[in-house]
Scaffold this motif. Structure first.
Motif, mmCIF file in Angstrom:
data_model
loop_
_atom_site.group_PDB
_atom_site.id
_atom_site.type_symbol
_atom_site.label_atom_id
_atom_site.label_comp_id
_atom_site.label_asym_id
_atom_site.label_seq_id
_atom_site.Cartn_x
_atom_site.Cartn_y
_atom_site.Cartn_z
ATOM 1 N N UNK A 411 0.707 -0.885 -0.090
ATOM 2 C CA UNK A 411 -0.119 -0.098 -0.104
ATOM 3 C C UNK A 411 0.469 1.064 -0.108
ATOM 4 N N UNK A 412 1.740 0.999 0.757
ATOM 5 C CA UNK A 412 3.143 2.513 0.825
ATOM 6 C C UNK A 412 3.637 2.833 -0.557
ATOM 7 N N UNK A 413 4.193 1.464 -1.007
ATOM 8 C CA UNK A 413 5.059 2.073 -2.294
ATOM 9 C C UNK A 413 3.888 1.795 -3.512
ATOM 10 N N UNK A 414 3.154 1.594 -4.184
ATOM 11 C CA UNK A 414 2.154 1.266 -4.902
ATOM 12 C C UNK A 414 1.240 1.374 -5.012
ATOM 13 N N UNK A 415 0.067 0.785 -3.881
ATOM 14 C CA UNK A 415 -1.083 0.434 -4.075
ATOM 15 C C UNK A 415 -1.449 2.481 -3.652
ATOM 16 N N UNK A 416 -1.472 3.544 -2.699
ATOM 17 C CA UNK A 416 -1.788 4.275 -2.419
ATOM 18 C C UNK A 416 -1.908 5.559 -3.062
ATOM 19 N N UNK A 417 -0.439 5.541 -4.212
ATOM 20 C CA UNK A 417 -0.239 6.437 -5.403
ATOM 21 C C UNK A 417 -0.790 6.089 -6.086
ATOM 22 N N UNK A 418 -0.913 5.375 -6.981
ATOM 23 C CA UNK A 418 -1.789 4.915 -8.578
ATOM 24 C C UNK A 418 -2.974 4.945 -7.929
ATOM 25 N N UNK A 547 -2.601 9.068 4.384
ATOM 26 C CA UNK A 547 -2.205 10.769 4.071
ATOM 27 C C UNK A 547 -2.985 11.368 5.533
ATOM 28 N N UNK A 548 -3.732 10.360 6.589
ATOM 29 C CA UNK A 548 -3.636 11.490 7.984
ATOM 30 C C UNK A 548 -2.610 11.373 8.228
#
Length: 570
Positions: A411-418, A547-548
């Motif tokens: 989630x940190x490296x990929x999912x969130x930013x995508x 983001x929080x």
């Protein structure tokens, strides 16, 4: 249809034999033939130069176009990869400290139909692939044409400078950085100018990429230097908003390299002159000094936000560019897999000393493992580490909660930013934006990572795994796809999806990301049967959590070096 003007500028002939030839405005190119997965003849032109070699005084400079050649260019061999540290997954038992060459700016062009095979003048859609490798390693030829060219495309892949040689920046006009991205732009310009000679349509170019290649695709959506050079984009498993895709403190890192090779100075001009005198191999090896722990970070030195100038590839914050609607507004697919993070924490997964050390030094090491050490106030490090542990692990240790620890990396490296990139583009551009999650783990024997991790958790689709179904991969890790019936069916399904997107927009029956806002709308790909691949809408829970934490990831001041540039005038 190709205009008469273009036909007069680009002459093209085909010798349909063992060594086909095309004629471009730079000269004649001789290629070879190979076969697609299902036996189609592919005309291969490998090792075509698109730039002058970036060597000597051209090291650390923006690349310039190559010139015409005399006689016939022999384009029948895969070119040198750009110089890099050997990746143990690709270079098993490699005896040297570095692999590749500085003279590496070449492309490979593949087609099943040359202009003589297209008598009505209707040219083929072009796919240009930008290879991944954390902006540090690998080469274009590892993503081969044998799967895609069972269909009517022209396919191009190419090399670009990486690591220290491609992205070193002194954060000033002496050495502004991003030369690897500027190499990519020059390659796209070459394709636009010459691809008609190979049967490709310069008015239908789709750029694709996986991992750092996906982030590169996203960079081209944001850069003014790439405007008009492509018409659609597919960014797999990587975007600019991923933490590894944008290097922080570039000057400080450049000075680490300079000090290591005996080029210490505060004067940028003197540093650059000294670095050009050093062997390229010495510079590449010195990048190991930028690793922190267990091979991390994965982005030792890569793209940056440049100082403003006419030649800057990107000189504003990515989110600001998207919101200002100054992006290159074309249809886009963003994607990720359902187990992106596992391959990036292999040492933590596979070696007890690393998972034990992370457990014992969680507060110290986690900022480096999850790449937030450069984007927050150091006094809050312990608090943030504690919040992340609570969110993902609760009261469990790493090995008890291993799937959730891997999920934190995914989630940190990929999912969130995508997710964030796709939703921002959907909000701020006119062209449609689509997304998918690749959740197909592969049949038994085809996915080696499943077998590697099976004692920890049930198999999933690792980072960039969908690439196995688009490209004939050059990795020794994966067996030949033709030996796996279900994988062949999966390949057909994935290329069907791409073909629908490339040949028609909006894509019939596809939901857009925009249709799900403010939630995340995507196609979940579970297997080769399209009826089982359904669109889903989910809350962006992990993205909201991160983001929080109020990390300073989009603060230009935080990303700039704390060491002011000091240099003589050129």
């Amino acid at each position: 249809m190709l205009s008469a003007v273009v036909w007069t500028v680009v002459a093209a002939v085909a010798v349909v034999a063992e060594q086909p030839e095309v004629v471009t405005t730079l000269g004649t190119i001789k290629g070879s033939t190979i076969e697609s997965l299902h036996g189609r003849t592919i005309y291969a032109f490998e090792g075509v130069p698109y730039a002058k070699p970036p060597i000597g005084k051209h090291r650390f400079k923006q690349s310039v176009p190559g010139t015409a050649w005399a006689g016939v260019l022999n384009a029948t061999r895969i070119p040198n990869m750009c110089m890099q540290l050997p990746n143990p997954m690709t270079f098993k038992d490699f005896p040297l400290d570095v692999a590749g060459s500085e003279d590496c700016l070449y492309m490979n062009i593949y087609t099943t139909k040359l202009p003589a095979d297209l008598p009505d003048g209707t040219l083929q859609d072009v796919i240009v692939h930008i290879h991944g490798g954390a902006f540090q390693m690998l080469s274009g030829d590892l993503w081969g044409p044998r799967h895609l060219l069972d269909r009517d495309f022209v396919y191009v892949n190419f090399n670009y400078r990486m690591g220290v040689l491609g992205f070193l920046s002194l954060d000033d006009k002496t050495c502004p950085g991003n030369n690897g991205l500027k190499d990519q732009t020059l390659a796209l310009k070459w394709v636009n100018k010459h691809i008609a000679a190979f049967g490709g349509n310069p008015n239908s170019i789709t750029i694709t990429g996986i991992s750092a290649g996906g982030a590169s695709v996203h960079y081209h959506l944001l850069s003014p230097l790439s405007k008009g050079l492509f018409h659609k984009a597919i960014a797999n498993s990587g975007v600019v908003l991923n933490p590894w895709a944008l290097t922080k403190r570039p000057r400080e890192k450049a000075l680490v390299i300079a000090n290591a090779v005996g080029c210490s100075s505060n004067d940028s001009v003197l540093i650059l002159e000294c670095l050009r005198d050093r062997p390229a191999e010495q510079l590449v090896v010195s990048s190991k000094l930028l690793e922190t722990w267990a091979g991390l970070p994965i982005d030792a030195i890569g793209p940056i936000i440049e100082q403003p100038s006419a030649n800057a590839f990107i000189d504003q914050q990515p989110i600001d560019i998207i919101k200002s609607r100054t992006i290159n507004d074309v249809p886009v697919i963003f994607s990720y897999t359902n187990d992106e993070g596992s391959v990036f924490v292999i040492r933590v997964l596979m070696e007890e000393k690393y998972n034990k050390e992370l457990q014992e030094r969680w507060d110290d090491l986690l900022p480096h493992v999850l790449e937030y050490n450069d984007v927050m106030d150091p006094s809050h490090m312990t608090q943030i580490a504690s919040e992340i542990r609570k969110y993902y692990l609760g009261d469990r240790n790493i090995m008890e909660a291993l799937p959730d620890f891997v999920r934190s990396v995914s989630e940190r490296y990929f999912d969130n930013g995508i997710q964030e990139a796709a939703m921002l583009h959907a909000q701020h551009q006119a062209s449609p934006v689509y997304a998918y999650r690749f959740s197909y783990a592969g049949e038994k024997g085809f996915n080696p990572f499943n077998e590697m991790f099976q004692k920890f958790y049930q198999g999933k689709a690792p980072h960039g795994f969908d690439g196995q179904f688009y490209y004939s991969m050059g990795s020794p890790l994966f067996p030949p796809i033709q030996n796996f019936t279900e994988s062949l069916a999966m390949s057909k399904t994935m290329i069907d999806y791409w073909e629908s997107f490339i040949k028609g927009t909006p894509v019939t029956s596809w939901s857009t990301v925009k249709s799900g806002l403010p939630d995340w709308r995507f196609l979940d790909i579970l297997g080769p049967e399209t009826a089982g691949n359904v669109f889903k809408t989910e809350k962006t829970t992990s993205l909201n959590f991160w983001n929080g934490l109020n990390l300073k990831e989009n603060s230009l001041e935080k990303m700039k070096s704390s060491l002011p540039p000091v240099h003589n005038e050129l």
